[in-house]
Design a protein around this motif. Structure first.
Motif, PDB file in Angstrom:
ATOM      1  N   ALA A   6       0.838  -1.197   0.000  1.00 38.00           N
ATOM      2  CA  ALA A   6       0.000   0.000   0.000  1.00 38.00           C
ATOM      3  C   ALA A   6       0.876   1.251   0.000  1.00 38.00           C
ATOM      4  CB  ALA A   6      -0.933  -0.011   1.205  1.00 38.00           C
ATOM      5  N   LYS A   7       2.159   1.096  -0.340  1.00 33.34           N
ATOM      6  CA  LYS A   7       3.086   2.226  -0.363  1.00 33.34           C
ATOM      7  C   LYS A   7       2.957   2.995  -1.670  1.00 33.34           C
ATOM      8  CE  LYS A   7       6.897   0.045   0.120  1.00 33.34           C
ATOM      9  NZ  LYS A   7       8.187  -0.570   0.372  1.00 33.34           N
ATOM     10  N   GLY A   8       3.201   4.305  -1.596  1.00 39.77           N
ATOM     11  CA  GLY A   8       3.312   5.109  -2.803  1.00 39.77           C
ATOM     12  C   GLY A   8       1.986   5.437  -3.453  1.00 39.77           C
ATOM     13  N   MET A   9       2.045   5.612  -4.776  1.00 37.46           N
ATOM     14  CA  MET A   9       0.911   6.081  -5.556  1.00 37.46           C
ATOM     15  C   MET A   9       0.597   5.117  -6.695  1.00 37.46           C
ATOM     16  SD  MET A   9       0.139   9.001  -4.149  1.00 37.46           S
ATOM     17  CE  MET A   9      -0.820   9.952  -5.314  1.00 37.46           C
ATOM     18  N   ILE A  10      -0.657   5.128  -7.102  1.00 36.64           N
ATOM     19  CA  ILE A  10      -1.090   4.436  -8.315  1.00 36.64           C
ATOM     20  C   ILE A  10      -1.266   5.526  -9.361  1.00 36.64           C
ATOM     21  CG2 ILE A  10      -2.912   3.064  -9.392  1.00 36.64           C
ATOM     22  CD1 ILE A  10      -1.409   1.586  -7.189  1.00 36.64           C
ATOM     23  N   ARG A  11      -0.586   5.386 -10.485  1.00 31.93           N
ATOM     24  CA  ARG A  11      -0.691   6.373 -11.563  1.00 31.93           C
ATOM     25  C   ARG A  11      -1.419   5.711 -12.735  1.00 31.93           C
ATOM     26  NH1 ARG A  11       1.663  10.376  -9.023  1.00 31.93           N
ATOM     27  NH2 ARG A  11       3.512   9.932  -7.815  1.00 31.93           N
ATOM     28  N   VAL A  12      -2.509   6.332 -13.163  1.00 38.61           N
ATOM     29  CA  VAL A  12      -3.393   5.747 -14.162  1.00 38.61           C
ATOM     30  C   VAL A  12      -3.485   6.677 -15.360  1.00 38.61           C
ATOM     31  CG1 VAL A  12      -5.735   4.892 -14.588  1.00 38.61           C
ATOM     32  CG2 VAL A  12      -4.741   4.711 -12.302  1.00 38.61           C
ATOM     33  N   CYS A  13      -3.421   6.093 -16.550  1.00 37.01           N
ATOM     34  CA  CYS A  13      -3.609   6.855 -17.780  1.00 37.01           C
ATOM     35  C   CYS A  13      -4.695   6.171 -18.604  1.00 37.01           C
ATOM     36  CB  CYS A  13      -2.317   6.900 -18.572  1.00 37.01           C
ATOM     37  SG  CYS A  13      -2.601   7.537 -20.219  1.00 37.01           S
ATOM     38  N   LEU A  14      -5.709   6.944 -18.971  1.00 36.25           N
ATOM     39  CA  LEU A  14      -6.802   6.464 -19.814  1.00 36.25           C
ATOM     40  C   LEU A  14      -6.703   7.213 -21.136  1.00 36.25           C
ATOM     41  CD1 LEU A  14      -9.691   5.044 -20.038  1.00 36.25           C
ATOM     42  CD2 LEU A  14     -10.569   7.283 -19.391  1.00 36.25           C
ATOM     43  N   THR A  15      -6.593   6.481 -22.242  1.00 36.31           N
ATOM     44  CA  THR A  15      -6.461   7.128 -23.542  1.00 36.31           C
ATOM     45  C   THR A  15      -7.315   6.427 -24.590  1.00 36.31           C
ATOM     46  OG1 THR A  15      -4.909   7.874 -25.243  1.00 36.31           O
ATOM     47  CG2 THR A  15      -4.409   5.778 -24.188  1.00 36.31           C
ATOM     48  N   ALA A  16      -7.684   7.184 -25.595  1.00 34.59           N
ATOM     49  CA  ALA A  16      -8.376   6.632 -26.759  1.00 34.59           C
ATOM     50  C   ALA A  16      -7.451   6.679 -27.976  1.00 34.59           C
ATOM     51  CB  ALA A  16      -9.653   7.424 -27.030  1.00 34.59           C
ATOM     52  N   ASP A  17      -6.200   7.105 -27.778  1.00 39.39           N
ATOM     53  CA  ASP A  17      -5.249   7.308 -28.878  1.00 39.39           C
ATOM     54  C   ASP A  17      -4.217   6.182 -28.922  1.00 39.39           C
ATOM     55  OD1 ASP A  17      -3.385   8.144 -30.716  1.00 39.39           O
ATOM     56  OD2 ASP A  17      -3.042  10.099 -29.800  1.00 39.39           O
ATOM     57  N   PRO A  18      -4.306   5.276 -29.904  1.00 36.69           N
ATOM     58  CA  PRO A  18      -3.357   4.151 -29.969  1.00 36.69           C
ATOM     59  C   PRO A  18      -1.893   4.599 -30.037  1.00 36.69           C
ATOM     60  CG  PRO A  18      -5.170   3.812 -31.496  1.00 36.69           C
ATOM     61  CD  PRO A  18      -5.319   5.214 -30.957  1.00 36.69           C
ATOM     62  N   LYS A  19      -1.616   5.754 -30.642  1.00 32.67           N
ATOM     63  CA  LYS A  19      -0.224   6.206 -30.779  1.00 32.67           C
ATOM     64  C   LYS A  19       0.375   6.652 -29.449  1.00 32.67           C
ATOM     65  CE  LYS A  19      -0.971   9.239 -34.129  1.00 32.67           C
ATOM     66  NZ  LYS A  19      -2.353   9.152 -34.548  1.00 32.67           N
ATOM     67  N   ASN A  20      -0.458   6.989 -28.479  1.00 34.57           N
ATOM     68  CA  ASN A  20       0.040   7.473 -27.193  1.00 34.57           C
ATOM     69  C   ASN A  20      -0.168   6.478 -26.060  1.00 34.57           C
ATOM     70  OD1 ASN A  20       1.243  10.205 -27.374  1.00 34.57           O
ATOM     71  ND2 ASN A  20      -0.643  10.574 -28.492  1.00 34.57           N
ATOM     72  N   PHE A  21      -0.359   5.217 -26.411  1.00 37.24           N
ATOM     73  CA  PHE A  21      -0.491   4.171 -25.393  1.00 37.24           C
ATOM     74  C   PHE A  21       0.815   3.398 -25.324  1.00 37.24           C
ATOM     75  CE2 PHE A  21      -1.505  -0.155 -24.084  1.00 37.24           C
ATOM     76  CZ  PHE A  21      -2.192   0.096 -22.923  1.00 37.24           C
TER      77      PHE A  21
ATOM     78  N   ASP B 224     -13.816   3.624 -27.762  1.00 36.32           N
ATOM     79  CA  ASP B 224     -12.722   2.706 -27.442  1.00 36.32           C
ATOM     80  C   ASP B 224     -11.657   3.406 -26.611  1.00 36.32           C
ATOM     81  OD1 ASP B 224     -13.973   0.746 -28.889  1.00 36.32           O
ATOM     82  OD2 ASP B 224     -12.706   0.960 -30.654  1.00 36.32           O
ATOM     83  N   TYR B 225     -11.202   2.699 -25.576  1.00 32.42           N
ATOM     84  CA  TYR B 225     -10.178   3.225 -24.673  1.00 32.42           C
ATOM     85  C   TYR B 225      -9.213   2.111 -24.293  1.00 32.42           C
ATOM     86  CZ  TYR B 225     -13.276   7.222 -23.786  1.00 32.42           C
ATOM     87  OH  TYR B 225     -14.065   8.325 -23.920  1.00 32.42           O
ATOM     88  N   ALA B 226      -8.090   2.512 -23.694  1.00 24.11           N
ATOM     89  CA  ALA B 226      -7.177   1.580 -23.042  1.00 24.11           C
ATOM     90  C   ALA B 226      -6.637   2.278 -21.796  1.00 24.11           C
ATOM     91  CB  ALA B 226      -6.036   1.169 -23.964  1.00 24.11           C
ATOM     92  N   VAL B 227      -6.346   1.475 -20.769  1.00 26.64           N
ATOM     93  CA  VAL B 227      -5.848   2.008 -19.503  1.00 26.64           C
ATOM     94  C   VAL B 227      -4.478   1.399 -19.220  1.00 26.64           C
ATOM     95  CG1 VAL B 227      -6.243   2.150 -17.005  1.00 26.64           C
ATOM     96  CG2 VAL B 227      -8.177   2.282 -18.576  1.00 26.64           C
ATOM     97  N   ALA B 228      -3.542   2.248 -18.803  1.00 28.89           N
ATOM     98  CA  ALA B 228      -2.229   1.801 -18.326  1.00 28.89           C
ATOM     99  C   ALA B 228      -2.083   2.273 -16.883  1.00 28.89           C
ATOM    100  CB  ALA B 228      -1.114   2.373 -19.192  1.00 28.89           C
ATOM    101  N   VAL B 229      -1.527   1.408 -16.036  1.00 27.31           N
ATOM    102  CA  VAL B 229      -1.386   1.704 -14.617  1.00 27.31           C
ATOM    103  C   VAL B 229       0.040   1.384 -14.186  1.00 27.31           C
ATOM    104  CG1 VAL B 229      -2.180   1.096 -12.291  1.00 27.31           C
ATOM    105  CG2 VAL B 229      -3.784   1.056 -14.194  1.00 27.31           C
ATOM    106  N   ILE B 230       0.629   2.247 -13.354  1.00 32.67           N
ATOM    107  CA  ILE B 230       1.881   1.875 -12.691  1.00 32.67           C
ATOM    108  C   ILE B 230       1.710   2.064 -11.190  1.00 32.67           C
ATOM    109  CG2 ILE B 230       3.351   2.392 -14.677  1.00 32.67           C
ATOM    110  CD1 ILE B 230       4.344   4.869 -13.179  1.00 32.67           C
TER     111      ILE B 230
END
Length: 124
Positions: A16-31, A61-67
């Motif tokens: 549970a340390k730190g942060m969850i960083r989430v990016c939601l995009t509809a742009d395939p070139k920026n995923f 259409d979307y895609a999500v990336a999480v770190i």
């Protein structure tokens, strides 16, 4: 234009340390980076509260990336090119060398409310 809410539930965090960083995009070139996508939606939440709601998104259409930024330095730390921190993607695609393509993580937001569970992966 119809809109919908998206609930992103982060599963299998190793701490549970730190942060969850989430990016939601509809742009395939920026995923998955979301670097040049002015319409991408990014969020940072504490790792001890890993559920995120994106409200009133245009359907499509979307895609999500999480770190999982455990040390809070706002980036995914790597060692010899291998992520030292956790990561995950919508639809939980198989991970080979490098991140998945947009098509592997893409989902279509059509209903009033949708859910996208994301299982975190840790390599080191």
């Amino acid at each position: 234009m119809p809109v919908a809410d998206l609930h992103v539930d982060i599963e299998k965090l190793r701490s549970a340390k730190g942060m969850i960083r989430v990016c939601l995009t509809a742009d395939p070139k920026n995923f998955p980076g979301c670097v040049d996508d002015t319409r991408a939606v990014t969020r940072s939440v504490r790792a001890d509260a890993p559920n995120i709601v994106f409200q009133a998104l245009p359907q499509g259409d979307y895609a999500v990336a999480v770190i999982h930024d455990e040390n809070g330095n706002k980036k995914l730390d790597t060692f010899a090119g291998i992520p030292r921190e956790g990561f995950g993607f919508s639809r939980n695609p198989a991970i080979g060398f490098g991140p998945p393509k947009f098509a592997a993580a893409r989902f279509t937001l059509t209903s009033d409310a949708a859910e996208q569970p994301i299982r975190m992966k840790y390599l080191l």
